[in-house]
Write a protein that holds these residues in place. Sequence first.
Motif, PDB file in Angstrom:
ATOM      1  N   VAL A 158      -9.233  32.557  -7.760  1.00  0.00           N
ATOM      2  CA  VAL A 158      -9.194  32.466  -6.300  1.00  0.00           C
ATOM      3  C   VAL A 158     -10.310  33.334  -5.728  1.00  0.00           C
ATOM      4  CG1 VAL A 158      -7.887  33.037  -4.216  1.00  0.00           C
ATOM      5  CG2 VAL A 158      -6.737  31.963  -6.165  1.00  0.00           C
ATOM      6  N   ALA A 159     -11.192  32.707  -4.950  1.00  0.00           N
ATOM      7  CA  ALA A 159     -12.280  33.427  -4.285  1.00  0.00           C
ATOM      8  C   ALA A 159     -11.956  33.500  -2.802  1.00  0.00           C
ATOM      9  CB  ALA A 159     -13.609  32.708  -4.502  1.00  0.00           C
ATOM     10  N   ALA A 160     -11.794  34.706  -2.271  1.00  0.00           N
ATOM     11  CA  ALA A 160     -11.416  34.900  -0.871  1.00  0.00           C
ATOM     12  C   ALA A 160     -12.660  35.175  -0.034  1.00  0.00           C
ATOM     13  CB  ALA A 160     -10.438  36.061  -0.756  1.00  0.00           C
ATOM     14  N   ILE A 161     -12.898  34.331   0.969  1.00  0.00           N
ATOM     15  CA  ILE A 161     -14.079  34.469   1.815  1.00  0.00           C
ATOM     16  C   ILE A 161     -13.691  34.549   3.290  1.00  0.00           C
ATOM     17  CG2 ILE A 161     -15.545  33.222   0.180  1.00  0.00           C
ATOM     18  CD1 ILE A 161     -15.357  30.794   2.132  1.00  0.00           C
ATOM     19  N   HIS A 162     -14.656  34.963   4.099  1.00  0.00           N
ATOM     20  CA  HIS A 162     -14.525  34.968   5.562  1.00  0.00           C
ATOM     21  C   HIS A 162     -15.441  33.867   6.073  1.00  0.00           C
ATOM     22  CE1 HIS A 162     -15.209  37.276   9.600  1.00  0.00           C
ATOM     23  NE2 HIS A 162     -14.431  36.218   9.734  1.00  0.00           N
ATOM     24  N   ALA A 163     -14.914  32.650   6.114  1.00  0.00           N
ATOM     25  CA  ALA A 163     -15.752  31.473   6.318  1.00  0.00           C
ATOM     26  C   ALA A 163     -16.468  31.454   7.657  1.00  0.00           C
ATOM     27  CB  ALA A 163     -14.917  30.197   6.159  1.00  0.00           C
ATOM     28  N   THR A 164     -15.888  32.039   8.690  1.00  0.00           N
ATOM     29  CA  THR A 164     -16.500  31.958  10.022  1.00  0.00           C
ATOM     30  C   THR A 164     -17.383  33.165  10.335  1.00  0.00           C
ATOM     31  OG1 THR A 164     -14.542  32.968  11.031  1.00  0.00           O
ATOM     32  CG2 THR A 164     -14.617  30.549  10.919  1.00  0.00           C
ATOM     33  N   ALA A 165     -17.683  33.964   9.332  1.00  0.00           N
ATOM     34  CA  ALA A 165     -18.568  35.110   9.558  1.00  0.00           C
ATOM     35  C   ALA A 165     -19.910  34.641  10.089  1.00  0.00           C
ATOM     36  CB  ALA A 165     -18.757  35.878   8.254  1.00  0.00           C
ATOM     37  N   GLU A 166     -20.485  35.422  10.988  1.00  0.00           N
ATOM     38  CA  GLU A 166     -21.773  35.046  11.583  1.00  0.00           C
ATOM     39  C   GLU A 166     -22.891  36.025  11.248  1.00  0.00           C
ATOM     40  OE1 GLU A 166     -20.931  34.709  15.729  1.00  0.00           O
ATOM     41  OE2 GLU A 166     -19.928  32.748  15.521  1.00  0.00           O
ATOM     42  N   ASP A 167     -22.546  37.258  10.897  1.00  0.00           N
ATOM     43  CA  ASP A 167     -23.590  38.233  10.589  1.00  0.00           C
ATOM     44  C   ASP A 167     -24.098  38.025   9.165  1.00  0.00           C
ATOM     45  OD1 ASP A 167     -22.076  40.646   8.851  1.00  0.00           O
ATOM     46  OD2 ASP A 167     -20.779  39.449  10.140  1.00  0.00           O
ATOM     47  N   ASP A 168     -25.342  38.403   8.935  1.00  0.00           N
ATOM     48  CA  ASP A 168     -25.993  38.168   7.645  1.00  0.00           C
ATOM     49  C   ASP A 168     -25.278  38.876   6.501  1.00  0.00           C
ATOM     50  OD1 ASP A 168     -27.866  36.607   8.894  1.00  0.00           O
ATOM     51  OD2 ASP A 168     -29.374  38.193   9.060  1.00  0.00           O
ATOM     52  N   GLU A 169     -24.749  40.083   6.756  1.00  0.00           N
ATOM     53  CA  GLU A 169     -24.102  40.840   5.684  1.00  0.00           C
ATOM     54  C   GLU A 169     -22.887  40.100   5.150  1.00  0.00           C
ATOM     55  OE1 GLU A 169     -22.893  45.450   5.057  1.00  0.00           O
ATOM     56  OE2 GLU A 169     -21.774  44.423   6.633  1.00  0.00           O
ATOM     57  N   HIS A 170     -22.039  39.606   6.053  1.00  0.00           N
ATOM     58  CA  HIS A 170     -20.835  38.908   5.605  1.00  0.00           C
ATOM     59  C   HIS A 170     -21.153  37.540   5.008  1.00  0.00           C
ATOM     60  CE1 HIS A 170     -18.434  41.902   7.875  1.00  0.00           C
ATOM     61  NE2 HIS A 170     -17.475  41.543   7.040  1.00  0.00           N
ATOM     62  N   LEU A 171     -22.161  36.865   5.549  1.00  0.00           N
ATOM     63  CA  LEU A 171     -22.551  35.578   4.982  1.00  0.00           C
ATOM     64  C   LEU A 171     -23.060  35.750   3.549  1.00  0.00           C
ATOM     65  CD1 LEU A 171     -24.372  33.987   8.067  1.00  0.00           C
ATOM     66  CD2 LEU A 171     -22.200  33.246   7.053  1.00  0.00           C
ATOM     67  N   ALA A 172     -23.872  36.785   3.342  1.00  0.00           N
ATOM     68  CA  ALA A 172     -24.386  37.064   1.993  1.00  0.00           C
ATOM     69  C   ALA A 172     -23.247  37.456   1.057  1.00  0.00           C
ATOM     70  CB  ALA A 172     -25.441  38.168   2.053  1.00  0.00           C
ATOM     71  N   LEU A 173     -22.269  38.201   1.579  1.00  0.00           N
ATOM     72  CA  LEU A 173     -21.134  38.595   0.754  1.00  0.00           C
ATOM     73  C   LEU A 173     -20.284  37.381   0.386  1.00  0.00           C
ATOM     74  CD1 LEU A 173     -19.592  40.871  -0.593  1.00  0.00           C
ATOM     75  CD2 LEU A 173     -18.411  41.309   1.573  1.00  0.00           C
ATOM     76  N   ASN A 174     -20.112  36.431   1.312  1.00  0.00           N
ATOM     77  CA  ASN A 174     -19.412  35.183   0.997  1.00  0.00           C
ATOM     78  C   ASN A 174     -20.069  34.481  -0.184  1.00  0.00           C
ATOM     79  OD1 ASN A 174     -17.453  35.346   2.987  1.00  0.00           O
ATOM     80  ND2 ASN A 174     -18.559  34.081   4.451  1.00  0.00           N
ATOM     81  N   ASP A 175     -21.403  34.368  -0.113  1.00  0.00           N
ATOM     82  CA  ASP A 175     -22.144  33.701  -1.192  1.00  0.00           C
ATOM     83  C   ASP A 175     -21.980  34.450  -2.512  1.00  0.00           C
ATOM     84  OD1 ASP A 175     -23.105  31.620   0.396  1.00  0.00           O
ATOM     85  OD2 ASP A 175     -24.912  32.720   0.976  1.00  0.00           O
ATOM     86  N   LYS A 176     -22.020  35.772  -2.438  1.00  0.00           N
ATOM     87  CA  LYS A 176     -21.880  36.586  -3.642  1.00  0.00           C
ATOM     88  C   LYS A 176     -20.495  36.402  -4.269  1.00  0.00           C
ATOM     89  CE  LYS A 176     -22.397  41.406  -5.236  1.00  0.00           C
ATOM     90  NZ  LYS A 176     -22.699  42.801  -4.820  1.00  0.00           N
ATOM     91  N   ILE A 177     -19.459  36.406  -3.443  1.00  0.00           N
ATOM     92  CA  ILE A 177     -18.093  36.228  -3.926  1.00  0.00           C
ATOM     93  C   ILE A 177     -17.940  34.871  -4.623  1.00  0.00           C
ATOM     94  CG2 ILE A 177     -15.696  35.857  -3.186  1.00  0.00           C
ATOM     95  CD1 ILE A 177     -16.346  37.892  -0.890  1.00  0.00           C
ATOM     96  N   THR A 178     -18.416  33.828  -3.957  1.00  0.00           N
ATOM     97  CA  THR A 178     -18.246  32.479  -4.501  1.00  0.00           C
ATOM     98  C   THR A 178     -19.083  32.281  -5.750  1.00  0.00           C
ATOM     99  OG1 THR A 178     -17.884  31.693  -2.242  1.00  0.00           O
ATOM    100  CG2 THR A 178     -18.284  30.030  -3.929  1.00  0.00           C
ATOM    101  N   GLN A 179     -20.333  32.740  -5.736  1.00  0.00           N
ATOM    102  CA  GLN A 179     -21.188  32.561  -6.906  1.00  0.00           C
ATOM    103  C   GLN A 179     -20.657  33.343  -8.103  1.00  0.00           C
ATOM    104  OE1 GLN A 179     -23.799  30.314  -6.939  1.00  0.00           O
ATOM    105  NE2 GLN A 179     -23.439  30.670  -9.127  1.00  0.00           N
ATOM    106  N   GLU A 180     -20.162  34.550  -7.853  1.00  0.00           N
ATOM    107  CA  GLU A 180     -19.587  35.344  -8.942  1.00  0.00           C
ATOM    108  C   GLU A 180     -18.391  34.617  -9.545  1.00  0.00           C
ATOM    109  OE1 GLU A 180     -20.091  39.335 -10.795  1.00  0.00           O
ATOM    110  OE2 GLU A 180     -21.193  38.355  -9.179  1.00  0.00           O
ATOM    111  N   SER A 181     -17.571  34.026  -8.679  1.00  0.00           N
ATOM    112  CA  SER A 181     -16.395  33.281  -9.149  1.00  0.00           C
ATOM    113  C   SER A 181     -16.812  32.060  -9.962  1.00  0.00           C
ATOM    114  CB  SER A 181     -15.546  32.850  -7.957  1.00  0.00           C
ATOM    115  OG  SER A 181     -15.131  33.953  -7.194  1.00  0.00           O
ATOM    116  N   VAL A 182     -17.811  31.334  -9.471  1.00  0.00           N
ATOM    117  CA  VAL A 182     -18.296  30.146 -10.178  1.00  0.00           C
ATOM    118  C   VAL A 182     -18.873  30.522 -11.541  1.00  0.00           C
ATOM    119  CG1 VAL A 182     -20.067  28.336 -10.134  1.00  0.00           C
ATOM    120  CG2 VAL A 182     -18.700  28.800  -8.086  1.00  0.00           C
TER     121      VAL A 182
END
Length: 311
Positions: A158-182
């Motif tokens: 299970v990869a937990a993200i903040h899908a509606t994030a708008e700032d670059d830091e959270h968007l990059a963290l979303n990508d990092k979380i999902t890519q690490e999980s994949v």
Amino acid sequence: MIKYRNILVVIDPTKEQQHALSRAAFIAQHEDVCKLKLFLSIYDFSFEMTTMLSADEREAMRASVIEQQQEWLNELATPYRQKGLNIEVKVIWHNRPFESVIQETLDFGHDLVVKGTHAHPKLQSVIFTPTDWHLLRKCPEPLLLVKDHAWPEGGNIVAAIHATAEDDEHLALNDKITQESVDIAAMIGASVHLVNAFPSTPVNIAVELPDFNPVEYNDAIKERHIKMTIEHGEQHGIAENQLHVKEGLAEEVIPQLAAELEAKLVVLGTIGRTGISAALIGNTAEHVIDMLDCDLLALKPLDYVSPLAQP
């Protein structure tokens, strides 16, 4: 693909079963080039307080204890070395275990920290922050907190993200979380499920604004979260039937979904909140870990700098 090359395994001298070592060895066996370091931080306050011994005698006693513990770590490492794993052992004398772990990570370039975990008493945790919580807040590298279970082939992550994030830091963290999980899923033959929690409509808004329609508002919020979650899933090749958008607090939604899916691992981000804000608000990872029956992998933002690394 080589995901981890240099894993720091935090050993717990109070436990007979070292689940962190088992998990780290499992990961290393799925990598082409990977070394483990079994790390133990020990301290006995009585050694420092005794006035009957000279400084040299106290140092000799500390050295003797460290040597004994190194022998024990080598015993733990032996069966894994016999399987061909590259394992180093290290024992240090330090009165703050989390600081020693983080400093070791910073000094020797470890790219994953693996540690066993357990439930933490809530009141005690407020007064005396557990080592796990300190590591969740301040460890700069991925932190894998391990519980007593296996990682079977074909399990769920299970990869937990903040899908509606708008700032670059959270968007990059979303990508990092999902890519690490994949990446981990590809390594062990697992499936990735994305989860995004969204808040319920505040009751006070409906009371203060008579013309406010909470149902329409809630539907609009949910629709936006679904849309953004689908877009994020498409970017990382995750099918829609593995996307989960749920109303509620993240610290409640994540454990519930993990239980439903019988997940073996939850991956989420932690911004490393410390100080008063950490005491009053807390971090999602800290609330989640005690509610999970599976492992937790906590990731920091790309530009995160641990307080211990700052001059």
